[in-house]
Design a protein around this motif. Structure first.
Motif, mmCIF file in Angstrom:
data_model
loop_
_atom_site.group_PDB
_atom_site.id
_atom_site.type_symbol
_atom_site.label_atom_id
_atom_site.label_comp_id
_atom_site.label_asym_id
_atom_site.label_seq_id
_atom_site.Cartn_x
_atom_site.Cartn_y
_atom_site.Cartn_z
ATOM 1 N N MET A 1 -22.465 76.759 -6.192
ATOM 2 C CA MET A 1 -23.209 75.400 -6.700
ATOM 3 C C MET A 1 -22.493 74.366 -5.716
ATOM 4 O O MET A 1 -22.761 73.396 -5.101
ATOM 5 N N ASP A 2 -21.211 74.316 -5.418
ATOM 6 C CA ASP A 2 -20.378 73.516 -4.612
ATOM 7 C C ASP A 2 -20.903 73.316 -3.348
ATOM 8 O O ASP A 2 -20.984 72.532 -2.558
ATOM 9 N N LEU A 3 -21.098 74.580 -2.712
ATOM 10 C CA LEU A 3 -21.690 74.874 -1.350
ATOM 11 C C LEU A 3 -23.133 74.267 -1.192
ATOM 12 O O LEU A 3 -23.331 73.636 -0.199
ATOM 13 N N GLU A 4 -23.912 74.308 -2.403
ATOM 14 C CA GLU A 4 -25.228 73.691 -2.282
ATOM 15 C C GLU A 4 -25.010 72.487 -2.335
ATOM 16 O O GLU A 4 -25.779 71.488 -1.502
ATOM 17 N N LEU A 5 -24.289 71.373 -3.103
ATOM 18 C CA LEU A 5 -23.991 70.179 -3.114
ATOM 19 C C LEU A 5 -23.415 69.695 -1.707
ATOM 20 O O LEU A 5 -24.077 68.667 -1.003
ATOM 21 N N TRP A 6 -22.690 70.526 -1.273
ATOM 22 C CA TRP A 6 -21.893 70.183 0.177
ATOM 23 C C TRP A 6 -23.077 70.194 1.283
ATOM 24 O O TRP A 6 -23.070 69.610 2.517
ATOM 25 N N SER A 7 -24.186 71.198 1.198
ATOM 26 C CA SER A 7 -25.141 71.409 2.364
ATOM 27 C C SER A 7 -26.225 70.283 2.111
ATOM 28 O O SER A 7 -26.933 69.757 3.102
ATOM 29 N N VAL A 8 -26.562 69.684 0.886
ATOM 30 C CA VAL A 8 -27.426 68.811 0.768
ATOM 31 C C VAL A 8 -26.902 67.384 1.055
ATOM 32 O O VAL A 8 -27.450 66.402 1.391
ATOM 33 N N ARG A 9 -25.519 66.981 0.729
ATOM 34 C CA ARG A 9 -25.016 65.623 0.861
ATOM 35 C C ARG A 9 -25.258 65.059 2.329
ATOM 36 O O ARG A 9 -25.402 63.863 2.617
ATOM 37 N N PRO A 10 -24.755 65.976 3.440
ATOM 38 C CA PRO A 10 -24.976 65.425 4.735
ATOM 39 C C PRO A 10 -26.377 65.103 5.136
ATOM 40 O O PRO A 10 -26.655 63.921 5.789
ATOM 41 N N LEU A 11 -27.400 65.623 4.383
ATOM 42 C CA LEU A 11 -28.832 65.528 4.669
ATOM 43 C C LEU A 11 -28.947 64.018 4.106
ATOM 44 O O LEU A 11 -29.687 63.217 4.873
ATOM 45 N N TRP A 12 -28.685 63.817 2.871
ATOM 46 C CA TRP A 12 -28.994 62.433 2.206
ATOM 47 C C TRP A 12 -28.100 61.227 3.060
ATOM 48 O O TRP A 12 -28.534 60.307 3.117
ATOM 49 N N LEU A 13 -26.946 61.651 3.489
ATOM 50 C CA LEU A 13 -26.140 60.832 4.027
ATOM 51 C C LEU A 13 -26.780 60.330 5.556
ATOM 52 O O LEU A 13 -26.911 59.098 5.732
ATOM 53 N N THR A 14 -27.435 61.316 6.054
ATOM 54 C CA THR A 14 -27.905 61.371 7.333
ATOM 55 C C THR A 14 -29.348 60.215 7.396
ATOM 56 O O THR A 14 -29.413 59.287 8.020
#
Length: 299
Positions: free
Chosen positions: A1-14
């Motif tokens: 789950m943590d890996l999924e959050l880490w992969s999604v967060r940069p997308l939203w940040l971008t």
């Protein structure tokens, strides 16, 4: 789950960074139009047709369009439209894109003539897109580290400087010196925030060293290096120095490489000679951007 959050967060940040860049980029053309004058001229205060620029911050903030010119154009179309016509003047728009063909500051127009421009300065969509792309790239490379806020604040200022220098080969002190000061102050604050990836002392020394190196180049060859480039180097050195001396060297080398390739291209196209002066600020900024991307990603 943590890996999924880490992969999604940069997308939203971008996405958020790109939206910020697009919004800030909309304001760049007006400021660029006002700053893009020869060294012995005052900043522009009027549109190409002579209307006083009004708006926030003394007319510096806002879209690069003149409501008075737009109203004049509507009145002109109405007065010139023939019975049964749809209200259009033959040839339509009645404006010249940007401020082409106009004297700096606008000399006004002859009464009865169509307004030449209700939009002025560099193309707003292109500038906004470029600023959005620059901010998105910084977000992708930096991630959710605190210094990203500094990069996003400084990026529109870098775009503004590049546009002005490219148009009139001038880097205004009111932009270059605040860039250096803001970079050092904001990075000093970020150095106190957890999870940052850079070093403020190196940013300070990078500013001094790069500024000093460009000053020496200016002394050796004043015709090849403008003093505005020296002042710009102070801010560039601070930004690159945050991620270390390797980033400073990389960003500086990239700037000279881009400038050299541009000059070579002009020579090959016979649009410039060996002694032709070219604006170096945009390439200094582009090189710094590449160095910053690589430095942030490596950190």
């Amino acid at each position: 789950m943590d890996l999924e959050l880490w992969s999604v967060r940069p997308l939203w940040l971008t996405v958020l960074a790109a939206l910020w860049g697009a919004a800030a980029g909309l304001l760049v053309p007006r400021a660029a139009y006002r700053f893009a004058v020869e060294p012995d001229e005052a900043w522009r205060t009027r549109c190409p047709d002579g209307h006083v620029l009004t708006g926030a911050a003394g007319g510096w903030l806002g879209l690069a369009r003149c409501p008075d010119c737009a109203q004049d154009l509507r009145d002109f179309r109405t007065s010139r439209s023939a019975p049964g016509d749809a209200g259009r003047v033959s040839g339509d728009a009645g404006r010249v894109p940007g401020d082409a063909g106009r004297a700096p500051g606008g000399a006004g127009r002859v009464p009865g003539d169509a307004p030449t421009a209700y939009r002025y300065g560099p193309g707003t969509p292109l500038v906004a897109l470029a600023t959005a792309g620059a901010c998105a790239g910084l977000a992708l490379a930096t991630g959710a580290r605190p210094e990203l806020a500094v990069w996003l604040l400084l990026a529109p200022l870098g775009v503004l400087l590049a546009v002005v220098d490219f148009r009139v080969q001038r880097l205004p002190d009111v932009l270059t010196l605040p860039l250096a000061g803001l970079a050092l102050v904001l990075l000093g604050v970020m150095a106190l925030v957890p999870e940052h990836a850079g070093q403020w002392p190196t940013a300070l020394f990078g500013s001094l060293v790069l500024g000093g190196a460009y000053f020496l180049l200016f002394l050796v060859n004043p015709n090849g290096m403008g003093f505005g480039d020296v002042k710009l180097a102070l801010g560039i050195g601070a930004v690159l120095g945050w991620y270390g001396w390797g980033t400073v060297v990389l960003g500086t080398f990239a700037g000279f490489l881009f400038g050299g390739l541009y000059g070579l291209g002009l020579v090959l196209m016979r649009r410039a000679g060996r002694k032709t002066s070219i604006p170096f600020g945009p390439f200094l900024i582009a090189g710094a951007y590449v160095g910053l991307l690589i430095g942030a990603y490596a950190a």
